[in-house]
Design a protein around this motif. Structure first.
Motif, PDB file in Angstrom:
ATOM      1  N   GLN A 187      53.438  16.663  59.493  1.00  0.00           N
ATOM      2  CA  GLN A 187      53.985  17.922  58.998  1.00  0.00           C
ATOM      3  C   GLN A 187      53.105  18.466  57.877  1.00  0.00           C
ATOM      4  N   VAL A 188      52.566  19.641  58.099  1.00  0.00           N
ATOM      5  CA  VAL A 188      51.701  20.268  57.105  1.00  0.00           C
ATOM      6  C   VAL A 188      52.560  20.892  56.006  1.00  0.00           C
ATOM      7  N   GLN A 189      52.182  20.644  54.772  1.00  0.00           N
ATOM      8  CA  GLN A 189      52.867  21.259  53.633  1.00  0.00           C
ATOM      9  C   GLN A 189      51.882  22.094  52.841  1.00  0.00           C
ATOM     10  N   LEU A 190      52.338  23.250  52.416  1.00  0.00           N
ATOM     11  CA  LEU A 190      51.491  24.204  51.712  1.00  0.00           C
ATOM     12  C   LEU A 190      52.179  24.617  50.420  1.00  0.00           C
ATOM     13  N   VAL A 191      51.433  24.576  49.326  1.00  0.00           N
ATOM     14  CA  VAL A 191      51.988  24.967  48.034  1.00  0.00           C
ATOM     15  C   VAL A 191      51.035  25.937  47.365  1.00  0.00           C
ATOM     16  N   GLU A 192      51.495  27.178  47.172  1.00  0.00           N
ATOM     17  CA  GLU A 192      50.668  28.205  46.540  1.00  0.00           C
ATOM     18  C   GLU A 192      50.855  28.184  45.028  1.00  0.00           C
ATOM     19  N   SER A 193      49.835  28.676  44.338  1.00  0.00           N
ATOM     20  CA  SER A 193      49.911  28.878  42.894  1.00  0.00           C
ATOM     21  C   SER A 193      48.886  29.933  42.501  1.00  0.00           C
ATOM     22  N   GLY A 194      49.005  30.409  41.261  1.00  0.00           N
ATOM     23  CA  GLY A 194      48.004  31.323  40.742  1.00  0.00           C
ATOM     24  C   GLY A 194      48.406  32.776  40.685  1.00  0.00           C
ATOM     25  N   GLY A 195      49.595  33.107  41.156  1.00  0.00           N
ATOM     26  CA  GLY A 195      50.028  34.487  41.066  1.00  0.00           C
ATOM     27  C   GLY A 195      50.303  34.903  39.634  1.00  0.00           C
ATOM     28  N   GLY A 196      50.536  36.194  39.446  1.00  0.00           N
ATOM     29  CA  GLY A 196      50.828  36.697  38.104  1.00  0.00           C
ATOM     30  C   GLY A 196      50.722  38.198  38.057  1.00  0.00           C
ATOM     31  N   MET A 197      50.642  38.710  36.834  1.00  0.00           N
ATOM     32  CA  MET A 197      50.548  40.151  36.618  1.00  0.00           C
ATOM     33  C   MET A 197      49.182  40.474  36.044  1.00  0.00           C
ATOM     34  N   VAL A 198      48.576  41.522  36.561  1.00  0.00           N
ATOM     35  CA  VAL A 198      47.246  41.922  36.109  1.00  0.00           C
ATOM     36  C   VAL A 198      47.144  43.437  36.174  1.00  0.00           C
ATOM     37  N   GLN A 199      46.286  44.008  35.355  1.00  0.00           N
ATOM     38  CA  GLN A 199      46.063  45.446  35.406  1.00  0.00           C
ATOM     39  C   GLN A 199      45.118  45.801  36.547  1.00  0.00           C
ATOM     40  N   ALA A 200      45.215  47.042  36.993  1.00  0.00           N
ATOM     41  CA  ALA A 200      44.331  47.523  38.055  1.00  0.00           C
ATOM     42  C   ALA A 200      42.876  47.312  37.642  1.00  0.00           C
ATOM     43  N   GLY A 201      42.076  46.848  38.598  1.00  0.00           N
ATOM     44  CA  GLY A 201      40.684  46.541  38.328  1.00  0.00           C
ATOM     45  C   GLY A 201      40.447  45.093  37.945  1.00  0.00           C
ATOM     46  N   GLY A 202      41.510  44.371  37.670  1.00  0.00           N
ATOM     47  CA  GLY A 202      41.392  42.985  37.270  1.00  0.00           C
ATOM     48  C   GLY A 202      41.269  42.034  38.451  1.00  0.00           C
ATOM     49  N   SER A 203      41.275  40.740  38.117  1.00  0.00           N
ATOM     50  CA  SER A 203      41.084  39.700  39.138  1.00  0.00           C
ATOM     51  C   SER A 203      42.133  38.608  38.998  1.00  0.00           C
ATOM     52  N   LEU A 204      42.413  37.961  40.120  1.00  0.00           N
ATOM     53  CA  LEU A 204      43.262  36.777  40.156  1.00  0.00           C
ATOM     54  C   LEU A 204      42.723  35.851  41.231  1.00  0.00           C
ATOM     55  N   ARG A 205      42.969  34.550  41.061  1.00  0.00           N
ATOM     56  CA  ARG A 205      42.615  33.593  42.107  1.00  0.00           C
ATOM     57  C   ARG A 205      43.863  32.817  42.496  1.00  0.00           C
ATOM     58  N   LEU A 206      44.205  32.899  43.759  1.00  0.00           N
ATOM     59  CA  LEU A 206      45.329  32.143  44.301  1.00  0.00           C
ATOM     60  C   LEU A 206      44.819  30.836  44.894  1.00  0.00           C
ATOM     61  N   SER A 207      45.639  29.809  44.774  1.00  0.00           N
ATOM     62  CA  SER A 207      45.316  28.506  45.345  1.00  0.00           C
ATOM     63  C   SER A 207      46.417  28.079  46.306  1.00  0.00           C
ATOM     64  N   CYS A 208      46.029  27.319  47.316  1.00  0.00           N
ATOM     65  CA  CYS A 208      46.986  26.772  48.278  1.00  0.00           C
ATOM     66  C   CYS A 208      46.612  25.311  48.522  1.00  0.00           C
ATOM     67  N   ALA A 209      47.431  24.411  48.018  1.00  0.00           N
ATOM     68  CA  ALA A 209      47.210  22.982  48.222  1.00  0.00           C
ATOM     69  C   ALA A 209      47.800  22.575  49.565  1.00  0.00           C
TER      70      ALA A 209
END
Length: 128
Positions: free
Chosen positions: A1-23
């Motif tokens: 059984q594959v399990q997936l856990v995301e992280s890294g979301g949040g709030m950012v202003q337009a033009g900014g950057s974020l990195r999401l992770s999935c373990a």
């Protein structure tokens, strides 16, 4: 059984950057392709990007091409979604998902119903 856990979301202003992770755990990763989808309020869940775990080939939705990059780290069993030049319309819950190799190579990787495993989602909010 594959399990997936995301992280890294949040709030950012337009033009900014974020990195999401999935373990990723519990499956034969070499036989999978890993996708990112997103769902904004009142809208259907839509395809964002996908990468084949072994071949490392990637595909993107037109709306994010050139701004988002999907990658994976074999040693950490983690898939990433680097999001640059974010826009308010990128605001959504982002989901990590896993699809079998044969579905990936059949070209159905952009279809939500092709995916067998899903994470719980992480919220991304882009303010103007």
């Amino acid at each position: 059984q594959v399990q997936l856990v995301e992280s890294g979301g949040g709030m950012v202003q337009a033009g900014g950057s974020l990195r999401l992770s999935c373990a990723v755990s519990g499956g034969a990763l070499s036989s999978l392709a890993m996708g990112w989808f997103r769902q904004a309020p009142g809208k259907e869940r839509e395809f964002v990007a996908v990468i084949h775990w072994s071949a490392s080939t990637a595909n993107y939705a037109n709306s994010v091409k050139g701004r988002f990059t999907i990658s994976r780290d074999n040693a950490k069993n983690t898939v990433y979604l680097q999001m640059n030049s974010l826009k308010p319309e990128d605001t959504a819950v982002y989901y990590c998902a896993a699809v079998s190799s044969w579905k990936y190579y059949s070209g159905s990787y952009s279809r939500r119903d092709s995916y067998d495993y899903w994470g719980q989602g992480t919220q991304v909010t882009v303010s103007s």
